[in-house]
Write a protein that holds these residues in place. Structure first.
Motif, PDB file in Angstrom:
ATOM      1  N   LEU A 193      -4.464  -2.867  10.060  1.00 19.05           N
ATOM      2  CA  LEU A 193      -4.335  -2.424   8.668  1.00 19.05           C
ATOM      3  C   LEU A 193      -3.810  -0.988   8.601  1.00 19.05           C
ATOM      4  CD1 LEU A 193      -4.866  -3.086   5.657  1.00 19.05           C
ATOM      5  CD2 LEU A 193      -7.134  -2.067   5.950  1.00 19.05           C
ATOM      6  N   LEU A 194      -4.336  -0.159   9.480  1.00 19.67           N
ATOM      7  CA  LEU A 194      -3.924   1.252   9.499  1.00 19.67           C
ATOM      8  C   LEU A 194      -2.424   1.373   9.790  1.00 19.67           C
ATOM      9  CD1 LEU A 194      -5.920   3.581   9.088  1.00 19.67           C
ATOM     10  CD2 LEU A 194      -5.841   3.987  11.550  1.00 19.67           C
ATOM     11  N   PHE A 195      -1.967   0.651  10.828  1.00 22.60           N
ATOM     12  CA  PHE A 195      -0.542   0.710  11.191  1.00 22.60           C
ATOM     13  C   PHE A 195       0.316   0.115  10.080  1.00 22.60           C
ATOM     14  CE2 PHE A 195      -2.027   1.033  15.729  1.00 22.60           C
ATOM     15  CZ  PHE A 195      -1.525   2.310  15.914  1.00 22.60           C
ATOM     16  N   PHE A 196      -0.129  -1.002   9.518  1.00 19.06           N
ATOM     17  CA  PHE A 196       0.650  -1.632   8.458  1.00 19.06           C
ATOM     18  C   PHE A 196       0.804  -0.679   7.279  1.00 19.06           C
ATOM     19  CE2 PHE A 196       0.555  -4.081   4.445  1.00 19.06           C
ATOM     20  CZ  PHE A 196       1.818  -4.638   4.532  1.00 19.06           C
ATOM     21  N   MET A 197      -0.293  -0.026   6.909  1.00 19.17           N
ATOM     22  CA  MET A 197      -0.229   0.910   5.778  1.00 19.17           C
ATOM     23  C   MET A 197       0.729   2.049   6.091  1.00 19.17           C
ATOM     24  SD  MET A 197      -4.070   1.385   4.421  1.00 19.17           S
ATOM     25  CE  MET A 197      -4.770   0.314   3.186  1.00 19.17           C
ATOM     26  N   ALA A 198       0.611   2.605   7.299  1.00 17.82           N
ATOM     27  CA  ALA A 198       1.467   3.725   7.672  1.00 17.82           C
ATOM     28  C   ALA A 198       2.935   3.301   7.649  1.00 17.82           C
ATOM     29  CB  ALA A 198       1.079   4.249   9.045  1.00 17.82           C
ATOM     30  N   LEU A 201      -0.584  -6.724  -8.345  1.00 21.54           N
ATOM     31  CA  LEU A 201      -1.962  -6.242  -8.505  1.00 21.54           C
ATOM     32  C   LEU A 201      -2.882  -6.894  -7.485  1.00 21.54           C
ATOM     33  CD1 LEU A 201      -2.325  -6.028 -12.396  1.00 21.54           C
ATOM     34  CD2 LEU A 201      -2.269  -4.136 -10.763  1.00 21.54           C
ATOM     35  N   SER A 202      -2.664  -8.199  -7.197  1.00 17.76           N
ATOM     36  CA  SER A 202      -3.510  -8.859  -6.205  1.00 17.76           C
ATOM     37  C   SER A 202      -3.322  -8.223  -4.837  1.00 17.76           C
ATOM     38  CB  SER A 202      -3.167 -10.348  -6.084  1.00 17.76           C
ATOM     39  OG  SER A 202      -2.964 -10.902  -7.339  1.00 17.76           O
ATOM     40  N   TYR A 203      -2.051  -7.983  -4.479  1.00 18.73           N
ATOM     41  CA  TYR A 203      -1.802  -7.394  -3.160  1.00 18.73           C
ATOM     42  C   TYR A 203      -2.361  -5.973  -3.079  1.00 18.73           C
ATOM     43  CZ  TYR A 203       0.975 -11.448  -1.989  1.00 18.73           C
ATOM     44  OH  TYR A 203       1.359 -12.735  -1.728  1.00 18.73           O
ATOM     45  N   ILE A 204      -2.245  -5.216  -4.184  1.00 19.25           N
ATOM     46  CA  ILE A 204      -2.813  -3.856  -4.188  1.00 19.25           C
ATOM     47  C   ILE A 204      -4.328  -3.935  -4.002  1.00 19.25           C
ATOM     48  CG2 ILE A 204      -3.272  -1.838  -5.647  1.00 19.25           C
ATOM     49  CD1 ILE A 204      -0.452  -2.302  -6.869  1.00 19.25           C
ATOM     50  N   ALA A 205      -4.959  -4.862  -4.740  1.00 17.96           N
ATOM     51  CA  ALA A 205      -6.421  -4.991  -4.646  1.00 17.96           C
ATOM     52  C   ALA A 205      -6.839  -5.373  -3.230  1.00 17.96           C
ATOM     53  CB  ALA A 205      -6.918  -6.032  -5.650  1.00 17.96           C
ATOM     54  N   VAL A 206      -6.102  -6.295  -2.623  1.00 22.37           N
ATOM     55  CA  VAL A 206      -6.495  -6.756  -1.286  1.00 22.37           C
ATOM     56  C   VAL A 206      -6.215  -5.687  -0.237  1.00 22.37           C
ATOM     57  CG1 VAL A 206      -5.970  -8.413   0.534  1.00 22.37           C
ATOM     58  CG2 VAL A 206      -6.325  -9.208  -1.795  1.00 22.37           C
ATOM     59  N   ILE A 207      -4.979  -5.145  -0.248  1.00 24.75           N
ATOM     60  CA  ILE A 207      -4.575  -4.249   0.842  1.00 24.75           C
ATOM     61  C   ILE A 207      -5.215  -2.872   0.714  1.00 24.75           C
ATOM     62  CG2 ILE A 207      -2.596  -3.101   1.929  1.00 24.75           C
ATOM     63  CD1 ILE A 207      -0.925  -5.557   1.111  1.00 24.75           C
ATOM     64  N   ALA A 236     -16.211 -10.303   1.926  1.00 25.80           N
ATOM     65  CA  ALA A 236     -15.766 -11.300   2.907  1.00 25.80           C
ATOM     66  C   ALA A 236     -15.475 -12.624   2.199  1.00 25.80           C
ATOM     67  CB  ALA A 236     -16.820 -11.496   3.992  1.00 25.80           C
ATOM     68  N   TRP A 237     -16.390 -13.043   1.327  1.00 28.27           N
ATOM     69  CA  TRP A 237     -16.171 -14.297   0.604  1.00 28.27           C
ATOM     70  C   TRP A 237     -15.040 -14.166  -0.398  1.00 28.27           C
ATOM     71  CZ3 TRP A 237     -17.514 -19.048   1.730  1.00 28.27           C
ATOM     72  CH2 TRP A 237     -18.550 -19.245   2.668  1.00 28.27           C
ATOM     73  N   SER A 238     -14.891 -12.979  -1.018  1.00 33.85           N
ATOM     74  CA  SER A 238     -13.780 -12.778  -1.948  1.00 33.85           C
ATOM     75  C   SER A 238     -12.450 -12.910  -1.211  1.00 33.85           C
ATOM     76  CB  SER A 238     -13.863 -11.398  -2.594  1.00 33.85           C
ATOM     77  OG  SER A 238     -15.142 -11.183  -3.128  1.00 33.85           O
ATOM     78  N   LEU A 239     -12.398 -12.391   0.012  1.00 31.06           N
ATOM     79  CA  LEU A 239     -11.159 -12.481   0.790  1.00 31.06           C
ATOM     80  C   LEU A 239     -10.847 -13.931   1.140  1.00 31.06           C
ATOM     81  CD1 LEU A 239     -11.481  -9.359   3.106  1.00 31.06           C
ATOM     82  CD2 LEU A 239      -9.719  -9.764   1.381  1.00 31.06           C
ATOM     83  N   ILE A 240     -11.888 -14.719   1.424  1.00 29.83           N
ATOM     84  CA  ILE A 240     -11.663 -16.142   1.681  1.00 29.83           C
ATOM     85  C   ILE A 240     -11.132 -16.803   0.409  1.00 29.83           C
ATOM     86  CG2 ILE A 240     -12.836 -18.345   2.164  1.00 29.83           C
ATOM     87  CD1 ILE A 240     -12.282 -16.574   4.628  1.00 29.83           C
TER      88      ILE A 240
END
Lengths: 285, 249
Positions: A149-154, A204-210, A253-257
């Motif tokens: 996640l860190l590398f992807f964000m960077a 918005l979904s991707y912003i919320a998740v990532i 965790a369940w929200s991500l599922i």
């Protein structure tokens, strides 16, 4: 281009030319391909999240009770309990108990044996009870998840991925534009404005998740570790304690599922092959 | 689709994935790979902790209903029962191994040493937590009395309780041993330690999970390598169930 965005939101034509032309994908047809870093991260993340989720359920099975605050144990009230009474399994949330025999608390294993366990063996890694092994899997994949996640964000900030694909344009925040995209989604219409990779609801979904849910998983995870808690007090303190962090870890965790299932469902009903190619091979040239 | 059918198909769908995971889980090469994370976690935590960074301490009003007893709740070993029957008046703590002056301390002697009190959170590997007030003697104080040799890198704690797979024991390295909050505790919440919590003497090593906090401690042995003791894992649960030796996470 202005005309087409105006069609999305006729009230705000002046705000339309937000996307810088040099980073916008071709206007003619939306490009469903992703850059290499996004593709690698997507699949590493998928494997990590599934391993983390299933080994996490194993860890939860060791103490299937959740609390708010700094501490909580068998002598303190729990807001969520999965357990068994006699031969029945139950889920209890906020004092309300429902019978979940066969799924939670009590389940039938592959040999037809009834077993007492919060989450059944088919949902956990490993499938037999082993807190130690569940922890080994969990903390191994946590490295791929956290640093991935860190590398992807960077990378995404550097290569303009966030700016060009996920960042909300000013016009998209307009309530009417948001309402329009919600109505469109309800009608299984997932079109994006020309020059945009995603519509506002997808963004918005991707912003919320990532940027919210995935980082919160890491922070709440760190908050549960006594070693990290000694070094950095803020993770558990920002949630009001270790047990609150554990509860939030469980809920997200369940929200991500839930997100994952919705995501897969939407890909299936909307251009599954194009989407899959875009996330695997990449460009179609 | 009935709920049973739904659950059944979910089970079948995850079956393929799971049998793969279970096969992997049984593979020694894979298990060794997973264990690399422990080395990484320890290195990372030690890097951000520094030597003396303290576990959080709480105020008396944060103390909960109990500190639940886990693992051994009441030892059944004959020697321990005899000691418990006389209120542990003859209990001794031996510190030996790689030390200049191997010493046997009487319990009364330990209780009359400089007291240290801390209200800390006990985090069990299972996921629960409890806050309690611990009183005891700083472990470094005892180590200085026996003069630990430079060749000693770990302490092995030998306990009086026997579980299914053998006697309980634990081990920590010298960095944790000399941490300011590490102590041999003899009181909990202003009462002498109850048997469930490790009477009459237990380890508190606050930056670790509960299973490192050995109860019923009879002997502390300074060693060069904990891997030579007992089953080699450095602790009862490490040997019996495969828990991590480094329990900071």
């Amino acid at each position: 281009m202005t005309d087409m965005i105006a069609a999305l939101d006729p009230a705000e034509p002046a705000l339309a030319p937000q996307a810088a032309p040099d980073i916008a994908p071709p206007v003619s047809e939306p490009d469903h391909s992703h850059v290499l870093t996004t593709r690698i991260w997507h699949w590493v993340n998928l494997v990590s999240l599934i391993a983390l989720f299933m080994s996490g359920l194993m860890i939860f099975n060791a103490h299937p009770r959740l609390y708010w605050g700094e501490y909580g144990n068998r002598d303190e009230p729990a807001w969520l309990v999965i357990g068994q009474q006699g031969s029945r399994g139950f889920l209890e949330i906020g004092g309300q108990r429902i019978d979940t025999t066969g799924l939670l608390g009590r389940y039938e294993d592959g040999e037809g044996q009834m077993r007492s366990r919060a989450f059944p063996g088919w949902a956990t890694i490993p499938s037999d009870y082993s807190l130690a092994d569940g922890r080994h899997w969990h903390f191994f994949f946590a490295w791929f998840f956290a640093f991935g996640l860190l590398f992807f964000m960077a990378f995404s900030l550097l290569n303009g991925h966030i700016r060009s694909m996920i960042a909300m344009r000013a016009a998209e925040w307009h309530p009417r534009a948001l309402w329009r995209t919600i109505v469109d989604h309800a009608r299984f219409d997932f079109h994006t404005a020309p020059g945009e990779a995603y519509n506002p609801l997808q963004k918005l979904s991707y912003i919320a998740v990532i940027f919210v849910m995935l980082p919160l998983m890491i922070i709440t995870g760190l908050a549960m570790s006594p070693g990290t808690d000694a070094a950095l007090h803020f993770p558990s303190m920002m949630f009001g304690g270790r047990q609150t962090a554990r509860s939030i870890h469980f809920i997200i965790a369940w929200s991500l599922i839930g997100f994952m299932l919705l995501h897969v469902a939407l890909v299936i009903v909307h251009k599954p092959l194009t989407s899959l190619r875009g996330m695997t091979i990449g460009h179609r040239r | 689709m009935t709920r049973r059918a739904l659950v059944g198909s979910l089970a079948v769908a995850s079956g393929g994935l799971l049998s793969g995971c279970d096969a992997l889980n049984a593979n020694q090469g894979w298990r060794d790979t997973l264990r690399l994370a422990e080395t990484g976690n320890m290195a990372l935590q030690r890097a951000i902790q520094g030597r003396d960074r303290l576990a959080r301490e709480y105020s008396p009003r944060d103390i909960g209903r109990s500190v639940p007893a886990n693992g051994t709740r009441a030892p059944t070993d004959a020697d321990y029962l005899k000691q418990a029957a006389t209120g542990f008046t003859d209990w001794t703590l031996t510190i030996d191994g790689l030390v200049e002056k191997p010493t046997r301390f009487a319990l009364g002697q330990i209780r009359s040493m400089p007291k240290q009190t801390q209200i800390t959170r006990h985090d069990c590997v299972e996921g629960w937590s409890a806050i309690g007030k611990w009183t005891g003697v700083n472990l470094a104080h005892l180590l200085d009395k026996v003069q630990v040799k430079d060749s000693a890198r770990y302490l092995v704690f030998h306990c009086a309780d026997t579980l299914r797979a053998g006697p309980y024991y634990e081990s920590i390295d010298m960095e944790d041993a000399r941490h300011p909050q590490t102590m041999m505790a003899w009181a909990l919440n202003d009462e002498l330690l109850p048997i469930g919590n490790g009477a009459p003497l237990r380890l508190r090593v606050e930056r670790h999970l509960g299973y490192k906090h050995a109860k019923y401690v009879r002997r502390i042995e300074a060693v060069a390598d904990y891997r030579l003791a007992y089953g080699g894992g450095g602790g009862y649960w490490e040997d019996a169930a495969g828990y991590e030796w480094y329990a900071g996470i």
